[in-house]
Scaffold this motif. Structure first.
Motif, mmCIF file in Angstrom:
data_model
loop_
_atom_site.group_PDB
_atom_site.id
_atom_site.type_symbol
_atom_site.label_atom_id
_atom_site.label_comp_id
_atom_site.label_asym_id
_atom_site.label_seq_id
_atom_site.Cartn_x
_atom_site.Cartn_y
_atom_site.Cartn_z
ATOM 1 N N ALA A 121 69.105 -21.364 149.544
ATOM 2 C CA ALA A 121 68.160 -22.483 149.528
ATOM 3 C C ALA A 121 66.794 -22.046 150.029
ATOM 4 N N PHE A 122 66.779 -21.216 151.069
ATOM 5 C CA PHE A 122 65.506 -20.719 151.583
ATOM 6 C C PHE A 122 64.790 -19.866 150.547
ATOM 7 N N ILE A 123 65.527 -18.999 149.873
ATOM 8 C CA ILE A 123 64.915 -18.130 148.863
ATOM 9 C C ILE A 123 64.351 -18.964 147.714
ATOM 10 N N ILE A 124 65.106 -19.955 147.272
ATOM 11 C CA ILE A 124 64.620 -20.814 146.190
ATOM 12 C C ILE A 124 63.378 -21.578 146.631
ATOM 13 N N PHE A 125 63.396 -22.110 147.836
ATOM 14 C CA PHE A 125 62.242 -22.844 148.357
ATOM 15 C C PHE A 125 61.025 -21.930 148.493
ATOM 16 N N ALA A 126 61.227 -20.729 149.033
ATOM 17 C CA ALA A 126 60.121 -19.785 149.200
ATOM 18 C C ALA A 126 59.552 -19.378 147.851
ATOM 19 N N TRP A 127 60.403 -19.141 146.883
ATOM 20 C CA TRP A 127 59.941 -18.773 145.545
ATOM 21 C C TRP A 127 59.138 -19.917 144.921
ATOM 22 N N ASP A 128 59.630 -21.133 145.071
ATOM 23 C CA ASP A 128 58.936 -22.298 144.531
ATOM 24 C C ASP A 128 57.563 -22.459 145.166
ATOM 25 N N ARG A 129 57.485 -22.286 146.468
ATOM 26 C CA ARG A 129 56.212 -22.435 147.169
ATOM 27 C C ARG A 129 55.257 -21.289 146.833
ATOM 28 N N ALA A 130 55.791 -20.119 146.603
ATOM 29 C CA ALA A 130 54.930 -18.960 146.345
ATOM 30 C C ALA A 130 54.395 -18.941 144.914
ATOM 31 N N THR A 131 55.121 -19.512 143.980
ATOM 32 C CA THR A 131 54.719 -19.396 142.576
ATOM 33 C C THR A 131 53.969 -20.596 142.044
ATOM 34 N N GLY A 132 54.069 -21.730 142.683
ATOM 35 C CA GLY A 132 53.430 -22.907 142.112
ATOM 36 C C GLY A 132 52.567 -23.638 143.119
ATOM 37 N N LEU A 133 51.460 -24.164 142.634
ATOM 38 C CA LEU A 133 50.575 -24.963 143.463
ATOM 39 C C LEU A 133 50.541 -26.373 142.898
ATOM 40 N N SER A 134 50.567 -27.338 143.783
ATOM 41 C CA SER A 134 50.453 -28.714 143.326
ATOM 42 C C SER A 134 48.986 -29.020 143.035
#
Length: 98
Positions: free
Chosen positions: A10-23
């Motif tokens: 879950a942490f890896i998925i969250f970190a990847w999501d935060r690192a690759t996309g900007l709102s």
């Protein structure tokens, strides 16, 4: 152990999501910062420290709440897990404590 690996995933998925996309809000914020003279490196450094503060705050809150749960309540949720880990590491049979 399954819960631990689930948390890591879950942490890896969250970190990847935060690192690759900007709102859209974050894009606007970065645009304003760059318009008033911030360099890209300044924005990256600010985002790093923002993430570090949030991560460390969550970590320390989790540690504190865990200690409160284990030492000031009956720790009914974690007793079997904690006793299993402690007994496995020390070689003591878990049923001696129940």
């Amino acid at each position: 152990m399954l819960i631990f690996w689930g948390a890591v995933a879950a942490f890896i998925i969250f970190a990847w999501d935060r690192a690759t996309g900007l709102s859209a809000k974050e894009r606007k914020e970065i645009g304003i910062l760059k318009a008033i003279g911030w360099e890209t490196s300044d924005v990256i450094l600010m985002k790093f420290w923002e993430g570090a503060v949030v991560s460390l705050s969550a970590f320390f809150a989790g540690i504190i709440l865990s200690y409160i749960h284990v030492f000031f309540t009956s720790s009914s949720l974690f007793k079997p897990v904690l006793m299993g880990v402690v007994c496995a590491l020390s070689g003591i049979q878990a049923n001696a404590f129940y």
